[in-house]
Scaffold this motif. Structure first.
Motif, PDB file in Angstrom:
ATOM      1  N   PHE A 134      -0.318  -7.207   9.215  1.00 22.44           N
ATOM      2  CA  PHE A 134       1.061  -6.079   7.942  1.00 22.44           C
ATOM      3  C   PHE A 134       2.388  -6.743   8.848  1.00 22.44           C
ATOM      4  CE2 PHE A 134       3.804  -2.551   9.265  1.00 22.44           C
ATOM      5  CZ  PHE A 134       4.122  -2.230   8.742  1.00 22.44           C
TER       6      PHE A 134
ATOM      7  N   LEU B 194      -2.532  -9.236  -2.139  1.00 25.22           N
ATOM      8  CA  LEU B 194      -1.912 -10.144  -0.809  1.00 25.22           C
ATOM      9  C   LEU B 194      -3.010 -11.412  -0.864  1.00 25.22           C
ATOM     10  CD1 LEU B 194      -1.401  -7.627   1.630  1.00 25.22           C
ATOM     11  CD2 LEU B 194       0.260  -9.205  -0.112  1.00 25.22           C
TER      12      LEU B 194
ATOM     13  N   TYR C  14       2.937  -9.771   7.651  1.00 24.61           N
ATOM     14  CA  TYR C  14       3.696  -9.972   5.817  1.00 24.61           C
ATOM     15  C   TYR C  14       4.920  -9.166   5.689  1.00 24.61           C
ATOM     16  CZ  TYR C  14      -0.677 -11.469   3.577  1.00 24.61           C
ATOM     17  OH  TYR C  14      -1.821 -12.027   2.651  1.00 24.61           O
TER      18      TYR C  14
ATOM     19  N   VAL D  58       1.945  -3.911   1.056  1.00 23.84           N
ATOM     20  CA  VAL D  58       1.789  -4.657   2.505  1.00 23.84           C
ATOM     21  C   VAL D  58       1.451  -3.342   3.087  1.00 23.84           C
ATOM     22  CG1 VAL D  58       2.804  -5.096   4.382  1.00 23.84           C
ATOM     23  CG2 VAL D  58       3.177  -7.038   2.777  1.00 23.84           C
TER      24      VAL D  58
END
Length: 158
Positions: free
Chosen positions: A39, A105, A42, A91
């Motif tokens: 996380f 993703l 990203y 995200v």
């Protein structure tokens, strides 16, 4: 209030679970650190993408004289910001354990890394070049972290 210490006021359900950082509400196990790391990676890539777009647009505008700038850099920057907002939504959904967001993703990451050749060979300046080289590395690591065994178990629960 009735009951002992920590009891809920009359008419409200009592809370018996303790919520720790990384715990998803309604789930018994905390979010794996691999998902949290993915996380954050990203998130950093989205922020770098925004900075890169704004910097690139400013650089392109500075190359042209004031009369021939046109709307190109502005349109490109606005489009990049819209894409960044969509990426942020995906995200955050991935962090919440939505498997569809993990797949989105993955696809975006593959396309991003395939675009690396254009980024490396293009004409860029210092920070933009560094971001262009660093971002795909972070995307690859974040993608791998989403598919390690601990992450797979987390996404299967949803």
């Amino acid at each position: 209030m009735t009951g002992g210490p920590g009891a809920a006021p009359a008419g409200l359900p009592s809370v018996t679970a303790v919520c720790t950082p990384g715990t998803v509400v309604g789930m018994s196990a905390p979010r794996p650190s691999t998902v949290t790391a993915s996380f954050w990676l990203y998130l950093v890539t989205v922020v770098l993408s925004i900075l890169s777009s704004v910097t690139g647009a400013a650089w392109m505008a500075s190359l042209r004289d004031d009369q021939s700038v046109g709307a190109g850099p502005l349109i490109g920057t606005v489009l990049a910001l819209v894409i960044a907002v969509v990426q942020l939504v995906v995200v955050f959904r991935m962090r919440s354990g939505h498997n569809w967001a993990r797949i989105v993703l993955l696809v975006v990451s593959v396309l991003s890394v395939l675009g690396l050749g254009f980024t490396v060979t293009g004409v860029m300046l210092g920070l933009v070049r560094l971001v262009g080289l660093l971002t795909p590395v972070m995307v690859i690591v974040a993608t791998i972290l989403m598919f390690v065994p601990a992450s797979n178990r987390y996404f299967r629960r949803h």
